[in-house]
Design a protein around this motif. Structure first.
Motif, mmCIF file in Angstrom:
data_model
loop_
_atom_site.group_PDB
_atom_site.id
_atom_site.type_symbol
_atom_site.label_atom_id
_atom_site.label_comp_id
_atom_site.label_asym_id
_atom_site.label_seq_id
_atom_site.Cartn_x
_atom_site.Cartn_y
_atom_site.Cartn_z
ATOM 1 N N VAL A 73 45.655 32.522 39.384
ATOM 2 C CA VAL A 73 46.100 33.341 40.523
ATOM 3 C C VAL A 73 45.159 34.517 40.742
ATOM 4 C CG1 VAL A 73 48.010 34.656 41.511
ATOM 5 C CG2 VAL A 73 48.479 32.712 39.985
ATOM 6 N N ASP A 74 44.785 34.744 41.990
ATOM 7 C CA ASP A 74 43.989 35.906 42.375
ATOM 8 C C ASP A 74 44.959 37.069 42.614
ATOM 9 O OD1 ASP A 74 42.416 37.858 43.505
ATOM 10 O OD2 ASP A 74 41.800 36.672 45.252
ATOM 11 N N TRP A 75 45.286 37.781 41.548
ATOM 12 C CA TRP A 75 46.284 38.843 41.650
ATOM 13 C C TRP A 75 45.819 39.994 42.524
ATOM 14 C CZ3 TRP A 75 50.832 37.326 40.646
ATOM 15 C CH2 TRP A 75 51.064 36.365 39.651
ATOM 16 N N ALA A 76 44.574 40.349 42.439
ATOM 17 C CA ALA A 76 44.062 41.467 43.241
ATOM 18 C C ALA A 76 44.212 41.170 44.732
ATOM 19 C CB ALA A 76 42.601 41.742 42.895
ATOM 20 N N GLY A 77 43.904 39.915 45.107
ATOM 21 C CA GLY A 77 44.021 39.539 46.512
ATOM 22 C C GLY A 77 45.455 39.579 47.009
ATOM 23 N N LEU A 78 46.389 39.080 46.201
ATOM 24 C CA LEU A 78 47.796 39.070 46.599
ATOM 25 C C LEU A 78 48.399 40.470 46.575
ATOM 26 C CD1 LEU A 78 48.934 35.837 44.743
ATOM 27 C CD2 LEU A 78 48.779 36.157 47.213
ATOM 28 N N GLN A 79 48.019 41.279 45.596
ATOM 29 C CA GLN A 79 48.535 42.644 45.510
ATOM 30 C C GLN A 79 48.042 43.505 46.663
ATOM 31 O OE1 GLN A 79 47.200 43.567 41.547
ATOM 32 N NE2 GLN A 79 49.105 42.870 40.588
ATOM 33 N N ALA A 80 46.880 43.170 47.199
ATOM 34 C CA ALA A 80 46.361 43.903 48.357
ATOM 35 C C ALA A 80 47.220 43.639 49.600
ATOM 36 C CB ALA A 80 44.910 43.498 48.633
ATOM 37 N N ILE A 81 47.902 42.508 49.612
ATOM 38 C CA ILE A 81 48.782 42.152 50.733
ATOM 39 C C ILE A 81 50.173 42.736 50.539
ATOM 40 C CG2 ILE A 81 49.857 40.234 51.987
ATOM 41 C CD1 ILE A 81 47.450 38.519 51.145
ATOM 42 N N ASN A 82 50.684 42.654 49.300
ATOM 43 C CA ASN A 82 52.037 43.151 49.028
ATOM 44 C C ASN A 82 52.149 43.575 47.573
ATOM 45 O OD1 ASN A 82 54.767 43.635 48.710
ATOM 46 N ND2 ASN A 82 55.434 41.787 49.772
ATOM 47 N N GLN A 83 52.397 44.847 47.353
ATOM 48 C CA GLN A 83 52.507 45.393 46.003
ATOM 49 C C GLN A 83 53.787 44.953 45.300
ATOM 50 O OE1 GLN A 83 50.533 47.368 43.988
ATOM 51 N NE2 GLN A 83 48.866 46.983 45.435
ATOM 52 N N ASP A 84 54.719 44.363 46.047
ATOM 53 C CA ASP A 84 55.983 43.920 45.450
ATOM 54 C C ASP A 84 55.849 42.614 44.667
ATOM 55 O OD1 ASP A 84 57.383 46.070 46.393
ATOM 56 O OD2 ASP A 84 58.282 45.027 48.095
ATOM 57 N N ILE A 85 54.680 41.971 44.722
ATOM 58 C CA ILE A 85 54.515 40.703 44.013
ATOM 59 C C ILE A 85 54.590 40.927 42.505
ATOM 60 C CG2 ILE A 85 51.984 40.853 43.986
ATOM 61 C CD1 ILE A 85 52.003 37.739 44.230
ATOM 62 N N ILE A 86 55.347 40.062 41.819
ATOM 63 C CA ILE A 86 55.458 40.165 40.366
ATOM 64 C C ILE A 86 55.080 38.858 39.679
ATOM 65 C CG2 ILE A 86 57.242 41.953 40.416
ATOM 66 C CD1 ILE A 86 59.277 39.681 39.843
ATOM 67 N N ALA A 87 55.046 37.749 40.445
ATOM 68 C CA ALA A 87 54.759 36.458 39.807
ATOM 69 C C ALA A 87 54.401 35.413 40.847
ATOM 70 C CB ALA A 87 55.981 35.991 39.002
ATOM 71 N N TRP A 88 53.977 34.264 40.335
ATOM 72 C CA TRP A 88 53.794 33.065 41.163
ATOM 73 C C TRP A 88 54.603 31.954 40.510
ATOM 74 C CZ3 TRP A 88 51.094 32.608 45.742
ATOM 75 C CH2 TRP A 88 51.031 31.313 46.282
ATOM 76 N N ILE A 89 55.381 31.226 41.304
ATOM 77 C CA ILE A 89 56.182 30.126 40.771
ATOM 78 C C ILE A 89 55.645 28.793 41.261
ATOM 79 C CG2 ILE A 89 57.862 30.286 42.680
ATOM 80 C CD1 ILE A 89 60.023 29.339 40.695
ATOM 81 N N GLN A 90 55.560 27.833 40.350
ATOM 82 C CA GLN A 90 55.149 26.478 40.700
ATOM 83 C C GLN A 90 56.015 25.504 39.899
ATOM 84 O OE1 GLN A 90 50.916 25.441 40.345
ATOM 85 N NE2 GLN A 90 51.528 23.446 39.603
ATOM 86 N N ILE A 91 56.648 24.544 40.586
ATOM 87 C CA ILE A 91 57.507 23.572 39.917
ATOM 88 C C ILE A 91 56.807 22.223 39.870
ATOM 89 C CG2 ILE A 91 59.763 22.459 39.873
ATOM 90 C CD1 ILE A 91 60.891 24.760 41.426
ATOM 91 N N GLU A 92 56.645 21.721 38.673
ATOM 92 C CA GLU A 92 55.967 20.443 38.454
ATOM 93 C C GLU A 92 56.606 19.322 39.283
ATOM 94 O OE1 GLU A 92 56.674 17.388 34.980
ATOM 95 O OE2 GLU A 92 55.423 19.024 34.256
ATOM 96 N N ILE B 255 56.861 23.012 45.641
ATOM 97 C CA ILE B 255 57.311 24.401 45.519
ATOM 98 C C ILE B 255 56.264 25.207 44.762
ATOM 99 C CG2 ILE B 255 59.088 25.929 44.582
ATOM 100 C CD1 ILE B 255 61.109 23.660 45.013
ATOM 101 N N SER B 256 55.573 26.069 45.479
ATOM 102 C CA SER B 256 54.516 26.901 44.920
ATOM 103 C C SER B 256 54.404 28.152 45.788
ATOM 104 C CB SER B 256 53.188 26.129 44.897
ATOM 105 O OG SER B 256 52.155 26.877 44.307
ATOM 106 N N TYR B 257 54.938 29.273 45.289
ATOM 107 C CA TYR B 257 55.061 30.474 46.120
ATOM 108 C C TYR B 257 54.884 31.755 45.316
ATOM 109 C CZ TYR B 257 57.206 27.487 49.693
ATOM 110 O OH TYR B 257 57.444 26.501 50.627
ATOM 111 N N PRO B 258 54.527 32.836 46.024
ATOM 112 C CA PRO B 258 54.550 34.148 45.378
ATOM 113 C C PRO B 258 56.002 34.576 45.178
ATOM 114 C CG PRO B 258 54.050 34.376 47.718
ATOM 115 C CD PRO B 258 54.047 32.907 47.413
ATOM 116 N N VAL B 259 56.242 35.329 44.114
ATOM 117 C CA VAL B 259 57.581 35.846 43.825
ATOM 118 C C VAL B 259 57.530 37.368 43.898
ATOM 119 C CG1 VAL B 259 59.462 35.953 42.145
ATOM 120 C CG2 VAL B 259 58.024 33.896 42.286
ATOM 121 N N VAL B 260 58.491 37.943 44.593
ATOM 122 C CA VAL B 260 58.519 39.392 44.769
ATOM 123 C C VAL B 260 59.820 39.972 44.220
ATOM 124 C CG1 VAL B 260 57.008 39.439 46.792
ATOM 125 C CG2 VAL B 260 59.469 39.109 47.100
ATOM 126 N N LYS B 261 59.830 41.295 44.091
ATOM 127 C CA LYS B 261 61.056 42.006 43.748
ATOM 128 C C LYS B 261 61.207 43.163 44.718
ATOM 129 C CE LYS B 261 63.478 44.672 40.229
ATOM 130 N NZ LYS B 261 63.435 45.291 38.884
#
Length: 266
Positions: free
Chosen positions: A84-103, A107-113
């Protein structure tokens, strides 16, 4: 002689009004359908862009392989977490805390709080007002996934986006396409093994948050495993950290959940 105009009867007037009303309803419905379609597309396009920040590795299950040399075993290959490119995603939204992917699923998405459990029901990762919302954890949970039970919410979208295919993949044994869930964070990558999937009350016990890993939590885990629609045969104990994925069912009184225990760090 000019022909006399035919007088309009009350029935003619009523039929005309009904026709106008029906046309108005049709146009109103058509406009609503177009708006819904555009919202779905906007949400899908946004999350497709977010996936450009992630390199999803093909998971390989640990297994023993026989070699030409009798008794010799090949070293087990560890599962590979999405990069995951955390710097790129955090530049879009600081609320991101994780990325979820289900085998085995899409389903593969950023997770926020968020500050509450309302904002991301109707706002996307980029903060745009949209019925797709975002995948988010309960605002009462810790962002580091170290709680006994971390609850993750996502909409059951009709086009299959967000958690729209969660029930499809885990409603019975024949539908299960994978048994692992990746939760990648800026600090660590966790892999979880699914132990239960079931329909629950919207305000039921499944949404309990536990202050400590005690016998109360152990009893909860036992009940959740027993309620599963699928026999995953995955043992759980109070020492486990679990995640509970939750989505709606179309019935306001119920929800569909998938629960998994942390299997390891990678």
């Amino acid at each position: 002689m000019s022909k006399k105009k035919k007088k309009r009867t009350a029935g003619d007037v009523i039929r005309t009004l009904i026709l106008i009303l029906a046309l108005g309803v049709f146009l109103f419905s058509a406009v609503n359908l177009v708006q819904i379609f555009l919202e779905y597309k906007q949400g899908t396009d946004e999350y497709d862009r977010m996936r450009e920040f992630v390199t999803e590795e093909v998971e390989k299950q640990p297994q023993e392989e026989e070699t030409e040399t009798k008794g010799e075993e090949v070293e087990e290959e560890k599962p590979k977490a999405p990069q995951v490119d955390w710097a790129g995603l955090q530049a879009i939204n600081q609320d991101i805390i994780a990325w979820i992917q289900i085998e085995g699923t899409d389903i593969s998405y950023p997770v926020v709080k968020g500050e509450d459990n309302s904002y991301y029901l109707k706002h996307t990762f980029e903060g745009k007002s949209n019925i797709a919302g975002a995948i988010f954890i309960d605002s009462a949970n810790s962002s580091d996934f170290e709680d006994c039970n971390t609850i993750i919410y996502g909409h059951n979208m009709k086009n299959g986006s967000m958690f729209g295919t969660l029930r499809k993949h885990f409603k019975d044994a024949a539908s299960v396409s994978g048994k692992y869930i990746w939760i990648c964070t800026p600090q660590k990558n966790y892999r979880y093994e699914i132990f239960s999937s079931h329909v629950v009350d919207a305000a039921g016990e499944v949404y309990t948050l536990f202050p400590e890993a005690d016998d109360t939590f152990a009893g909860y885990l036992e009940r959740m495993a027993k309620q599963s629609l699928v026999s995953f045969d995955v043992p759980v104990s109070k020492e486990d950290k679990i995640i509970t994925l939750s989505t709606c069912t179309g019935n306001d009184a119920t929800r569909f959940v998938v629960q998994a225990r942390r299997e390891g760090e990678y």
